[in-house]
Design a protein around this motif. Structure first.
Motif, PDB file in Angstrom:
ATOM      1  N   GLY B 211       0.556  -0.814   0.205  1.00 40.55           N
ATOM      2  CA  GLY B 211       0.202  -0.119  -0.064  1.00 40.55           C
ATOM      3  C   GLY B 211       1.018   0.995   0.252  1.00 40.55           C
ATOM      4  O   GLY B 211       2.305   0.917   0.342  1.00 40.55           O
ATOM      5  N   SER B 212       0.329   2.244   0.664  1.00 37.52           N
ATOM      6  CA  SER B 212       0.811   3.573   0.612  1.00 37.52           C
ATOM      7  C   SER B 212       2.195   3.520   1.561  1.00 37.52           C
ATOM      8  O   SER B 212       2.955   4.294   1.157  1.00 37.52           O
ATOM      9  N   GLY B 213       1.831   2.761   2.316  1.00 40.14           N
ATOM     10  CA  GLY B 213       3.020   3.004   3.558  1.00 40.14           C
ATOM     11  C   GLY B 213       3.937   2.174   2.884  1.00 40.14           C
ATOM     12  O   GLY B 213       5.434   2.737   2.902  1.00 40.14           O
ATOM     13  N   PHE B 214       4.409   1.528   2.134  1.00 33.30           N
ATOM     14  CA  PHE B 214       4.941   0.493   1.540  1.00 33.30           C
ATOM     15  C   PHE B 214       6.177   1.220   0.369  1.00 33.30           C
ATOM     16  O   PHE B 214       7.158   2.071   0.568  1.00 33.30           O
ATOM     17  N   ALA B 215       4.991   2.291   0.085  1.00 34.30           N
ATOM     18  CA  ALA B 215       5.382   2.905  -0.970  1.00 34.30           C
ATOM     19  C   ALA B 215       6.557   4.676  -0.558  1.00 34.30           C
ATOM     20  O   ALA B 215       7.592   4.556  -0.871  1.00 34.30           O
ATOM     21  N   SER B 216       5.653   4.660   0.265  1.00 34.87           N
ATOM     22  CA  SER B 216       6.273   5.933   1.198  1.00 34.87           C
ATOM     23  C   SER B 216       8.054   5.373   1.582  1.00 34.87           C
ATOM     24  O   SER B 216       8.318   6.418   2.244  1.00 34.87           O
ATOM     25  N   THR B 217       7.809   4.264   2.346  1.00 38.48           N
ATOM     26  CA  THR B 217       9.091   3.950   2.578  1.00 38.48           C
ATOM     27  C   THR B 217       9.825   3.669   1.933  1.00 38.48           C
ATOM     28  O   THR B 217      11.207   4.066   2.293  1.00 38.48           O
ATOM     29  N   VAL B 218      10.100   2.917   0.851  1.00 34.35           N
ATOM     30  CA  VAL B 218      10.673   2.565  -0.215  1.00 34.35           C
ATOM     31  C   VAL B 218      10.791   4.080  -0.907  1.00 34.35           C
ATOM     32  O   VAL B 218      12.090   3.398  -2.298  1.00 34.35           O
ATOM     33  N   ARG B 219      10.473   4.492  -1.421  1.00 33.41           N
ATOM     34  CA  ARG B 219      10.844   5.949  -2.384  1.00 33.41           C
ATOM     35  C   ARG B 219      11.601   5.720  -2.880  1.00 33.41           C
ATOM     36  O   ARG B 219      12.570   6.123  -4.003  1.00 33.41           O
ATOM     37  N   LEU B 220      13.243   6.277  -0.988  1.00 35.08           N
ATOM     38  CA  LEU B 220      14.320   7.340  -1.893  1.00 35.08           C
ATOM     39  C   LEU B 220      15.084   5.375  -2.461  1.00 35.08           C
ATOM     40  O   LEU B 220      16.355   6.260  -2.907  1.00 35.08           O
ATOM     41  N   ALA B 221      14.536   4.742  -2.441  1.00 33.09           N
ATOM     42  CA  ALA B 221      15.111   3.350  -3.294  1.00 33.09           C
ATOM     43  C   ALA B 221      15.502   3.499  -4.434  1.00 33.09           C
ATOM     44  O   ALA B 221      15.482   2.575  -5.496  1.00 33.09           O
ATOM     45  N   LYS B 222      14.528   4.702  -5.019  1.00 31.76           N
ATOM     46  CA  LYS B 222      14.531   5.161  -6.661  1.00 31.76           C
ATOM     47  C   LYS B 222      15.744   5.958  -7.079  1.00 31.76           C
ATOM     48  O   LYS B 222      15.975   6.123  -7.582  1.00 31.76           O
ATOM     49  N   SER B 223      16.868   6.032  -5.703  1.00 29.43           N
ATOM     50  CA  SER B 223      17.216   7.058  -5.830  1.00 29.43           C
ATOM     51  C   SER B 223      18.090   6.878  -6.578  1.00 29.43           C
ATOM     52  O   SER B 223      19.035   5.340  -6.824  1.00 29.43           O
ATOM     53  N   SER B 224      19.529   7.678  -7.428  1.00 30.81           N
ATOM     54  CA  SER B 224      20.761   7.507  -8.270  1.00 30.81           C
ATOM     55  C   SER B 224      21.371   7.147  -7.930  1.00 30.81           C
ATOM     56  O   SER B 224      22.377   7.339  -6.772  1.00 30.81           O
ATOM     57  N   PRO B 225      21.797   5.889  -7.858  1.00 28.79           N
ATOM     58  CA  PRO B 225      23.433   5.119  -7.132  1.00 28.79           C
ATOM     59  C   PRO B 225      24.491   5.593  -7.849  1.00 28.79           C
ATOM     60  O   PRO B 225      25.782   6.055  -7.035  1.00 28.79           O
ATOM     61  N   GLU B 226      24.848   6.811  -8.856  1.00 31.75           N
ATOM     62  CA  GLU B 226      26.085   8.008  -9.129  1.00 31.75           C
ATOM     63  C   GLU B 226      25.562   8.814  -8.502  1.00 31.75           C
ATOM     64  O   GLU B 226      27.166   8.556  -7.887  1.00 31.75           O
ATOM     65  N   MET B 227      24.772   9.226  -7.696  1.00 27.53           N
ATOM     66  CA  MET B 227      24.835  10.150  -7.339  1.00 27.53           C
ATOM     67  C   MET B 227      24.996   9.568  -5.406  1.00 27.53           C
ATOM     68  O   MET B 227      25.649  10.272  -4.808  1.00 27.53           O
ATOM     69  N   TRP B 228      24.958   8.952  -4.780  1.00 30.11           N
ATOM     70  CA  TRP B 228      24.372   8.099  -3.731  1.00 30.11           C
ATOM     71  C   TRP B 228      25.900   7.848  -2.829  1.00 30.11           C
ATOM     72  O   TRP B 228      26.381   8.083  -2.466  1.00 30.11           O
ATOM     73  N   THR B 229      26.040   6.838  -4.563  1.00 25.61           N
ATOM     74  CA  THR B 229      27.586   6.162  -4.136  1.00 25.61           C
ATOM     75  C   THR B 229      28.941   6.966  -2.982  1.00 25.61           C
ATOM     76  O   THR B 229      29.366   7.279  -2.214  1.00 25.61           O
TER      77      THR B 229
END
Lengths: 283, 283
Positions: B211-229
């Motif tokens: 549901g929306s709870g899961f979506a909210s909690t994993v949202r940041l897992a879409k972030s760019s690995p190029e930026m975050w590494t």
């Protein structure tokens, strides 16, 4: 359906009340709660038409049980005792195994439908009730074959008119999967909140540094402990399994960092970006 | 300011370009990128007025560096070499210690302002650029005293006209606190996504249950690995500390569950509900 009784007029019960009343203004929504203050609030918010007590459900066409799952397990046999032959009890609990188990041999098992509408917000109580909460959401129905066919039809018609998609699943599979896609998210969020509060409690200004990313990730840490403690208790084995795997993944990530293996760190994130496609399916 | 050069026209650089152009249509926004395709896209989206190269910044009034933090560290001394005496370089990196360190003895240190606008979404690239991204957000400025006063003024005026609140902090404190309120959120989200994907990869239907709870909690897992590494690499020590504390909190939660100490589980959540007040401050 004329007389609908809602036990627990909080976020879920209250939101159901709102939408049902909108769909059919002829329906009389009776509210039942442990606390008089909750009922008074639900009445003043027009969520319910009347206050009622558990004794009154002998007159129910439909009873919706939207209370903490431990209380559901305790009350459900007694509720089934009272429901008329033509009445249906539906629950909305986030666990299904214990709830189905407690009524498996009840003589009126056919008057119960086990359901879990996957909808909600991080808020609770009658003030948290909102319109349209169930639109486009999934409702998981367990052991549908154990409910009388006519009563199934009645419930499914209601769920569909609320805009819900129906999925059928057995209670064990429900509890196992929901541990991953819902219960674990809540714990990861609560523990993130805890970690940051512990560290920063004496530096309140620091939270100025937190952005929308942090807000999104800890949103579920606002959830009601009254609701969630019994969920974790009933789904203990599955939740512990998810925690083991989550902790192992975090430890491995930490280890890659300690070993300066940032290629592995990159790959961990790149692989998990796959969540984008999954979330598109949810949204 | 007439000529603004933006190095990296992705989410942050592109969004800055949009808002700056809106504030002052006379400004010429020059885009610089490693990739021609990125520049072409930024041009076709009207984020930039012209394509440029690093050599061109000799004409810059302002250079905004919005690229991965490792590349910022590599390029910054060379950029300072090129910038005219009246020009200012501002960065937007999520780490500050290494970036400030690499220019501490540069003869033109006074032409650089270290900044971190706490704004963003989980998306990246020129297409991710949006208007109003910085409205009401915090911008953390480090070592403000090392920047020429007139250039400080110029930058602060711009940040304020974009709607940002300014906070001053030293680079070490920035990196320590941002590890808690931003970097850890990203890891908790990535590892949550990983755990669920690993478990459920062969049962794609299961994500219907999310549901929306899961979506909210994993949202940041879409972030760019190029930026975050590179962020995790530069902030390694602080991030490992946050991970240690987060993992310990999760293990303790698990232990409470294993010991059937649900009173402790309740209290963990109740105490963490305090995050509500904190989040009200953010929103």
């Amino acid at each position: 359906m004329k007389n609908i009784y809602i036990i627990g007029v909080g976020l879920i019960g209250g939101s159901l009340a709102k939408d049902i009343k909108k769909l059919d203004p002829e329906v009389i929504i009776h509210g039942i709660s442990r606390k008089q203050t909750t009922l008074d609030k639900a009445l003043s918010l027009n969520l319910i038409d009347k206050k009622a007590t558990l004794e009154d459900i002998v007159n129910a066409d439909l009873v919706i049980v939207a209370i903490p799952v431990d209380t559901t397990v305790k009350m459900l046999p007694m509720l089934l005792d009272k429901i008329p032959e033509t009445g249906l009890i539906v629950d909305a609990g986030s666990t299904k195994k214990d709830i189905c188990k407690v009524v498996e041999n009840h003589p009126k098992r056919r008057n119960f439908l086990a359901s879990h509408p996957i909808a909600g917000t991080e808020y609770s109580g009658p003030e948290a009730a909102i319109s349209g909460l169930f639109e486009g959401k999934t409702n998981i129905i367990c052991e549908v074959e154990k409910t009388a066919f006519k009563l199934q039809e009645k419930a499914l018609k209601l769920f569909e008119s609320l805009g819900m998609r129906i999925r059928y699943m057995n209670p064990e599979a429900h509890d196992k999967h929901i541990a991953y896609v819902s219960h674990l998210s809540h714990i990861s969020s609560f523990m993130l909140g805890k970690t940051v509060i512990e560290k920063e409690k004496n530096e309140r200004d620091i939270f100025d540094m937190a952005g929308s990313g942090f807000a999104s990730t800890v949103r579920l840490a606002k959830s009601s402990p009254e609701m969630w403690t019994p969920i974790f208790k009933q789904n203990k084995v599955n939740v512990i399994e998810t925690l083991d795997e989550y902790i192992n993944n975090l430890r491995q990530f930490k280890q890659f960092m300690e070993q300066d293996d940032f290629e592995a760190i990159y790959n961990e994130m790149k692989d998990t970006n796959y969540i984008k496609q999954i979330l598109e399916g949810i949204a």
